[in-house]
Design a protein around this motif. Structure first.
Motif, PDB file in Angstrom:
ATOM      1  N   LEU A  46      32.713  26.692  11.701  1.00  0.00           N
ATOM      2  CA  LEU A  46      32.308  25.330  11.341  1.00  0.00           C
ATOM      3  C   LEU A  46      30.809  25.251  11.054  1.00  0.00           C
ATOM      4  O   LEU A  46      30.391  24.470  10.198  1.00  0.00           O
ATOM      5  CB  LEU A  46      32.726  24.343  12.425  1.00  0.00           C
ATOM      6  N   LYS A  71      29.261  23.888   7.629  1.00  0.00           N
ATOM      7  CA  LYS A  71      28.732  22.595   8.060  1.00  0.00           C
ATOM      8  C   LYS A  71      28.530  21.620   6.905  1.00  0.00           C
ATOM      9  O   LYS A  71      28.885  20.448   6.993  1.00  0.00           O
ATOM     10  CB  LYS A  71      27.418  22.820   8.802  1.00  0.00           C
ATOM     11  N   ASP A  72      27.989  22.093   5.807  1.00  0.00           N
ATOM     12  CA  ASP A  72      27.672  21.218   4.681  1.00  0.00           C
ATOM     13  C   ASP A  72      28.906  20.776   3.891  1.00  0.00           C
ATOM     14  O   ASP A  72      28.808  19.945   2.994  1.00  0.00           O
ATOM     15  CB  ASP A  72      26.672  21.902   3.742  1.00  0.00           C
ATOM     16  N   THR A  73      30.085  21.318   4.223  1.00  0.00           N
ATOM     17  CA  THR A  73      31.300  20.979   3.482  1.00  0.00           C
ATOM     18  C   THR A  73      32.007  19.745   4.029  1.00  0.00           C
ATOM     19  O   THR A  73      32.839  19.153   3.341  1.00  0.00           O
ATOM     20  CB  THR A  73      32.307  22.145   3.524  1.00  0.00           C
ATOM     21  N   GLY A  74      31.723  19.408   5.289  1.00  0.00           N
ATOM     22  CA  GLY A  74      32.414  18.286   5.907  1.00  0.00           C
ATOM     23  C   GLY A  74      33.813  18.635   6.402  1.00  0.00           C
ATOM     24  O   GLY A  74      34.559  17.755   6.832  1.00  0.00           O
ATOM     25  N   LEU A  75      34.179  19.911   6.344  1.00  0.00           N
ATOM     26  CA  LEU A  75      35.493  20.315   6.845  1.00  0.00           C
ATOM     27  C   LEU A  75      35.543  20.160   8.360  1.00  0.00           C
ATOM     28  O   LEU A  75      34.543  20.379   9.046  1.00  0.00           O
ATOM     29  CB  LEU A  75      35.797  21.767   6.480  1.00  0.00           C
ATOM     30  N   THR A  76      36.701  19.783   8.862  1.00  0.00           N
ATOM     31  CA  THR A  76      36.889  19.629  10.297  1.00  0.00           C
ATOM     32  C   THR A  76      37.882  20.670  10.789  1.00  0.00           C
ATOM     33  O   THR A  76      38.571  21.320   9.991  1.00  0.00           O
ATOM     34  CB  THR A  76      37.402  18.213  10.635  1.00  0.00           C
ATOM     35  N   GLN A  80      41.231  22.246   9.081  1.00  0.00           N
ATOM     36  CA  GLN A  80      41.209  22.269   7.624  1.00  0.00           C
ATOM     37  C   GLN A  80      40.927  23.646   7.032  1.00  0.00           C
ATOM     38  O   GLN A  80      41.585  24.026   6.047  1.00  0.00           O
ATOM     39  CB  GLN A  80      40.222  21.222   7.093  1.00  0.00           C
ATOM     40  N   ARG A 134      43.499  13.644   5.693  1.00  0.00           N
ATOM     41  CA  ARG A 134      42.038  13.716   5.523  1.00  0.00           C
ATOM     42  C   ARG A 134      41.668  14.621   4.350  1.00  0.00           C
ATOM     43  O   ARG A 134      40.719  14.359   3.616  1.00  0.00           O
ATOM     44  CB  ARG A 134      41.379  14.188   6.820  1.00  0.00           C
ATOM     45  N   LYS A 183      39.666  13.720   0.721  1.00  0.00           N
ATOM     46  CA  LYS A 183      38.549  14.535   0.216  1.00  0.00           C
ATOM     47  C   LYS A 183      38.890  15.217  -1.112  1.00  0.00           C
ATOM     48  O   LYS A 183      38.089  15.997  -1.634  1.00  0.00           O
ATOM     49  CB  LYS A 183      38.169  15.615   1.233  1.00  0.00           C
TER      50      LYS A 183
END
Length: 141
Positions: free
Chosen positions: A21, A25-30, A33, A68, A72
């Motif tokens: 993660l 970090k800059d991808t917004g993936l949680t 995902q 989610r 996106k």
């Protein structure tokens, strides 16, 4: 305890998730995902049951993850064979790009994990780890 199988397994999993993660970090993936994107890269058009099973995610949790991801614009769900209750999940163009980035992050983490480990040791470890996984899966039946 720090050297027991269960401790090392949980500690490694937590470390991999945290570092993955951080790399993304800059991808917004949680959480959840990245592994879905990675799976769909090789199984585009899979149904939700297949994805849940392969990614070890409860079906109800997968629905939330996919919702989610749809917001996106990473995936889209299409009805299968006219059955409105059955959906196939496909990567979008943006999803394909993100899946490549995720795959690269997984590869970097794997290289980091096996730094200083010979190819023979790596293969032996993976063979034993697969056998351990198989033993644990047998216990679920």
């Amino acid at each position: 305890m720090e050297h027991s199988f269960h401790y090392l397994l949980l500690a490694n999993q937590a470390t991999v998730h945290r570092q993955l993660l951080a790399k993304l970090k800059d991808t917004g993936l949680t959480l959840g995902q990245p592994k879905v994107l990675d799976y769909l890269q090789d199984h585009d058009g899979a149904n939700q049951a297949e994805i849940a099973r392969a990614c070890h995610i409860e079906p109800a949790s997968l629905t939330s993850v996919l919702n989610r991801m749809e917001v996106k614009a990473l995936v889209e769900r299409r009805t299968q064979k006219g059955d409105r209750r059955s959906f196939a999940v496909y990567l979008t163009g943006q999803g394909h790009s993100m899946a490549l980035r995720v795959r690269q992050a997984f590869e970097e983490l794997e290289e980091q994990a096996f730094a200083g480990v010979s190819e023979a040791e790596r293969e032996q470890f993976l063979a034993v780890f697969r056998r351990v996984y198989g033993n644990l899966k047998e216990g679920e039946r």
